[in-house]
Design a protein around this motif. Structure first.
Motif, PDB file in Angstrom:
ATOM      1  N   GLY A 502       0.716  -1.201  -0.043  1.00 19.11           N
ATOM      2  CA  GLY A 502      -0.153  -0.092   0.075  1.00 19.11           C
ATOM      3  C   GLY A 502       0.734   1.223  -0.035  1.00 19.11           C
ATOM      4  O   GLY A 502       0.087   2.446   0.326  1.00 19.11           O
ATOM      5  N   MET A 503       1.992   1.124  -0.125  1.00 19.62           N
ATOM      6  CA  MET A 503       2.940   2.445  -0.035  1.00 19.62           C
ATOM      7  C   MET A 503       2.885   3.166  -1.175  1.00 19.62           C
ATOM      8  O   MET A 503       2.952   2.779  -2.322  1.00 19.62           O
ATOM      9  N   SER A 504       2.216   4.412  -1.179  1.00 20.50           N
ATOM     10  CA  SER A 504       1.933   5.392  -2.246  1.00 20.50           C
ATOM     11  C   SER A 504       3.260   6.220  -2.575  1.00 20.50           C
ATOM     12  O   SER A 504       4.045   6.103  -1.700  1.00 20.50           O
ATOM     13  N   ALA A 505       3.217   7.035  -3.509  1.00 16.85           N
ATOM     14  CA  ALA A 505       4.434   7.913  -3.640  1.00 16.85           C
ATOM     15  C   ALA A 505       4.613   8.904  -2.740  1.00 16.85           C
ATOM     16  O   ALA A 505       5.749   8.990  -2.160  1.00 16.85           O
ATOM     17  N   GLU A 506       3.578   9.340  -2.189  1.00 13.92           N
ATOM     18  CA  GLU A 506       3.532  10.313  -1.275  1.00 13.92           C
ATOM     19  C   GLU A 506       4.265   9.819   0.004  1.00 13.92           C
ATOM     20  O   GLU A 506       5.082  10.469   0.522  1.00 13.92           O
ATOM     21  N   VAL A 507       3.967   8.469   0.291  1.00 14.16           N
ATOM     22  CA  VAL A 507       4.695   8.000   1.616  1.00 14.16           C
ATOM     23  C   VAL A 507       5.993   7.434   1.273  1.00 14.16           C
ATOM     24  O   VAL A 507       6.986   7.590   2.081  1.00 14.16           O
ATOM     25  N   ALA A 508       6.354   7.011   0.086  1.00 18.00           N
ATOM     26  CA  ALA A 508       7.791   6.508  -0.507  1.00 18.00           C
ATOM     27  C   ALA A 508       8.667   7.489  -0.204  1.00 18.00           C
ATOM     28  O   ALA A 508       9.650   7.509   0.270  1.00 18.00           O
TER      29      ALA A 508
END
Length: 928
Positions: A502-508
């Motif tokens: 579930g890791m989005s670009a925002e979190v990454a």
């Protein structure tokens, strides 16, 4: 005739301790002094001369009274084990006392009281500082204030400073009276004013002692002490520091006479003259600045320091309101009201959507001394200005699926990150600022919605034929192991593949920002035709759900299934490449009691297997509400991620951080209901014809739960859902859900695969994110995020000698042919000093590489990360610098002649810093 001194019990005890040594049996002590209490002055027990003595003190004003007291004393019976002593004080001249009585007295006459001698005795010294002899206030204070353990011994001479420091410790509670030294400065004195007992003790002193201590403290601490102590004497010690903050604000403001009158009223009689205000204000400002610096640290003590600073400054603001000074002092650089005023100015500037105005307002906010103490509010302000810059840039377009996911990871996902910060609002709950943020978020979401719509349209067309054989330029999630993990496993290397579900670009990008760059070097594949390397972004399977995307990722082929399918597919993929592999899911990698990680996982990491670990924290948070309650993701927020990274470092393993799909955050108002549509299969996809905010998807990579191709309708609008409310969702067709971040890390430059290169920290964020000084980066430094020119043999552009550096887009071989000309870096490497120094440095880089590094550092204001320095050298020479920190160390030895720090690693090795003045002095100064 001088008045007789006044004595108390302690002086009498000191006299007896001296006189009893030579009393020769006498038990009467006549004291030529007046007792502080008239008449019968009481009894006490004293141990002196090796015996216990019962001492009675009486004050008499006639010879007859003395004789009568002595006779009554003799008539009383002796107590066993005690010797009774009579001490007579009074105003009777010695010549009026009979010889028979004087014969019974110690010394045969009244004993005079020499306070200086007694003070010497109390300090165990043989001599006294001559300055103390005439300071009656000091001698009296010492005699009146002896602590229970006695005064600290001072050697053979009691110095004035030693005596006063001991007195201050005992009487005012400043320091430990038993300590050898007492460090006094404005910081300690202002802290003392905020104690409960200290100022009250000073106010209770006799006037002479207050005056004497004030004079000494003015010498020891500075000219701020008299005003501070005057406030303490007036019972206003607790307001000393707040008043100092106000004084600083008034002196730095164009406040006029009205502010001066208001400030004078607050000080009252404590401020003897205006001349005393500047030093008092300066001292208070210095103390508060140091406290603020302490509060900006980390840990529990910094939180206590923060509370202390804000308590003082909030009180200063209240005092300003009482004196009607809030208006003239609005915008002050230290008062909390000044910080709020600057935030309001920023809110006004945001509505203009003009980056220059917003930048200027943000700079004012970040220059306020409380900016870091109000870290959440300041972070929101930075995020707002970053979004203004993004909105002011060219309107982005989605031209293809491949371009869309790459741009989302490189730029648009950063906009999502800023929106998340801004959505939380101002930590100070300021309504005006909150409304400005709300309007800005609306404008950003409108642009992001257009991008999602464009992406969904292209995704629908692309999905019809996209496959591993025909990806149309996109990196497919089922190819991530082949394209990113397999290179890390070359040459018998053993990668650790961490799947953050579930890791989005925002979190990454947030997690990557938190990596210790001294340990981990981020790497990316090289690009052809001189392109700029960037992070890999893959396209998730459709719909963007775990059962399909994660199984496809770990199997290396489009498929669907649960954990057993993932483990089988993972093992099969690596077996085809002649490698054994182990995949750990939740419950398999957590350690039991006494273990941070499971022993089975550690055994696998020690061995030669390729190891994969699936971490569910991010995906789980969407259902639990974690994502909706906070805006920041740190490494420690993902369970076991720091432990796994540390283990990979310890075992020398490269790491691949990858997701199976992203997610969208629910930012709809409470009460927003799910869409009432038929065929809902999950929160973000369904069967049936598409409506507004939806797109129809079909093709080889659009799979059902059993892994067969299917057709479905997915939501691309981020505020559309079909199920009960959660913190976030996935399964849809938005950029945030479809984009799969792929981040490769190595703990050693030796592990960088062939045709891969390091990614400098400056290139990880888009230019609009790192766009201004208020973001902590100079505009020059931001330019390093732009593409660096590829090496070429084109003719050089030569700058005029003595002129500033002119940016050169091309570097030719002929740039060193004209001595003394060229950029600053080129002129440095042509000097005799540089050539001589280069002879003594093993494996020194080429002149072209050194010149490029110097010029890049000067362009960036003197500071770059080691990765960016290595990238500058690589861009100039075409040669990869595989170990940036080692390369920077070699440059240190090359440029630091005779130990002068022309270049060095600072910020714990995170930054390479060039001292331009020393560089020119060492290499370019005229030495004729």
């Amino acid at each position: 005739m001088a008045p007789r001194p006044v004595v108390g019990r302690r002086v009498i005890e000191a006299l007896l301790e001296t006189e009893l040594m030579n009393a020769e049996g006498r038990r009467l002590l006549l004291v030529d002094a007046v007792h502080e209490e008239s008449g019968h002055c009481g009894e006490f027990t004293l141990r002196a001369d090796g015996r216990m003595h019962r001492v009675r003190v009486t004050d008499q004003d006639s010879a007859l009274g003395i004789a009568d007291a002595w006779q009554r004393h003799l008539a009383e019976p002796e107590d066993a084990g005690e010797e009774r002593i009579l001490v007579v004080t009074g105003r009777v001249p010695a010549d009026q006392i009979g010889w028979d009585l004087r014969a019974q007295a110690m010394r045969g006459r009244p004993v005079g009281v020499d306070r200086a001698d007694i003070v010497k005795q109390l300090f165990g010294a043989a001599d006294l500082d001559p300055r103390m002899v005439g300071e009656t206030w000091l001698l009296d204070a010492i005699l009146d204030t002896e602590p229970p353990g006695g005064w600290p011994r001072s050697g053979t001479v009691v110095t004035r400073d030693h005596a006063v420091r001991a007195l201050i410790s005992a009487r005012l509670g400043l320091g430990d009276v038993t300590a050898d030294t007492l460090d006094l400065d404005a910081d300690r004195l202002f802290s003392w004013t905020r104690t409960a007992a200290g100022p009250a003790a000073f106010a209770a002193l006799p006037a002479a002692q207050r005056e004497g201590l004030t004079g000494w403290l003015a010498e020891a601490v500075g000219p701020s002490a008299p005003t501070l102590l005057a406030l303490a004497a007036a019972g206003r010690g607790g307001d000393a520091l707040p008043l100092g903050a106000l004084a600083t604000a008034v002196l730095h403001a164009d406040a006029g006479n009205a502010a001066g009158f208001g400030l004078g009223a607050l000080f009252g009689q404590a401020l003897e003259s205006y001349d005393r205000l500047p030093p008092f204000a300066e001292a208070a400002d210095g103390v508060l600045s140091r406290w603020i610096a302490q509060a900006e640290g980390a840990g529990q003590h910094s939180e206590e320091a923060r509370d202390r600073v804000l308590a003082v400054l909030d009180r200063a603001d209240r005092l300003a309101q009482e004196a009607h000074l809030s208006g003239p002092l609005s915008g002050d650089r230290m008062l909390p009201s000044g910080y709020r005023a600057r935030l309001h100015a920023l809110a006004d500037a945001l509505d203009s959507r003009e980056p220059a105005a917003a930048e200027a307002a943000l700079r004012r906010v970040t220059e306020h001394q409380l900016a870091e103490l109000h870290a959440e509010s300041t972070a929101a302000a930075r995020a707002a200005v970053r979004l203004v810059r993004w909105l002011a840039g060219p309107v982005p377009q989605v031209t293809s699926v491949a371009q869309g996911v790459r741009e989302h990871l490189a730029s648009w996902g950063w906009a999502d990150r800023a929106v998340s910060v801004l959505t939380e609002g101002d930590a100070g709950r300021d309504q005006a600022v909150g409304h400005a943020y709300e309007r800005l978020i609306g404008a950003v979401r409108q642009r992001r919605s257009l991008l999602d719509e464009q992406f969904a349209e292209r995704l629908a067309v692309w999905a019809e034929g996209a496959s591993q054989q025909a990806p149309s330029g996109a990196l497919l999630i089922e190819d991530v192991l082949e394209k990113a993990a397999a290179p890390l496993a070359a040459k018998d290397s053993r990668p650790l593949i961490l799947v953050l579900d579930g890791m989005s670009a925002e979190v990454a990008v947030q997690l990557a920002d938190g990596l210790d760059r001294r340990v981990w070097t981020e790497i990316v594949p090289k690009t052809g035709q001189g392109g700029v390397p960037g992070r890999l972004a893959a396209v998730s399977m459709l719909p963007t759900v775990t059962r399909i995307s994660r199984a496809s990722l770990l199997s290396g082929a489009a498929t669907a299934g649960g954990q057993s399918a993932e483990q089988a597919g993972f093992a099969a993929f690596w077996k085809k490449r002649h490698r054994s592999a182990a995949l750990f899911h939740k419950g398999g990698y957590e350690g039991g009691p006494g273990h941070r990680l499971a022993p089975a996982l550690l055994d696998a990491l020690v061995g030669d297997q390729v190891v994969g670990v699936v971490l569910n924290t991010i995906d789980d948070s969407l259902a639990s509400g974690r994502e909706g309650s906070r805006t920041h993701w740190r490494l420690r927020d993902v369970a076991k991620l720091p432990d796994l990274l540390n283990a990979a470092r310890d075992y020398g393993r490269p790491v691949l951080l990858v997701s199976d799909h992203g997610h969208v955050v629910d930012r709809t108002p409470h009460g927003h209901r799910p869409a009432d549509v038929p065929g809902a299969e999950s929160a973000r996809w369904r069967t049936g014809a598409p409506g507004a905010g939806e797109v129809a998807l079909a093709g080889p990579r659009v799979l059902a739960a059993d892994g067969r191709p299917t057709a479905l309708t997915a939501a691309w609008r981020d505020d559309l859902r079909y199920t009960a409310r959660q913190a976030g969702y996935h399964g849809g067709a938005s950029l945030a859900e479809v984009t799969v971040p792929v981040i490769a890390l190595v703990p050693s430059a030796d592990l960088i695969p062939q045709n891969w290169t390091l990614l400098p920290r400056e290139r990880t964020a888009p230019a609009w994110w790192r766009g201004g000084p208020a973001d902590g980066d100079s505009p020059a430094a931001v330019r390093t995020t732009a593409p660096m020119a590829a090496p070429t043999t084109a003719a050089p552009v030569v700058a005029a000698a003595g002129g500033g550096r002119k940016h050169r887009a091309q570097h030719g071989e002929g740039i060193f042919m004209l001595p003394g000309l060229g950029t600053t870096g080129e002129r440095v490497v042509q000097t005799a000093q540089f050539r001589a120094q280069r002879e003594f440095v093993r494996h020194a880089p080429t002149e072209k590489a050194v010149a490029a590094v110097i010029d890049a550092l000067l362009d960036a204001g003197g500071k770059l990360s080691p990765g960016a320095v290595a990238a500058a050298a690589q861009a100039a020479t075409g040669k990869s610098q595989r170990n940036p920190e080692r390369f920077a160390t070699v440059l240190e030895r090359l440029l630091n002649i005779d130990g002068y720090p022309v270049l060095g690693l600072v910020d714990s090795g995170h930054t390479v810093q060039l001292n331009k003045a020393l560089l020119e002095q060492q290499f370019l100064a005229d030495r004729s």
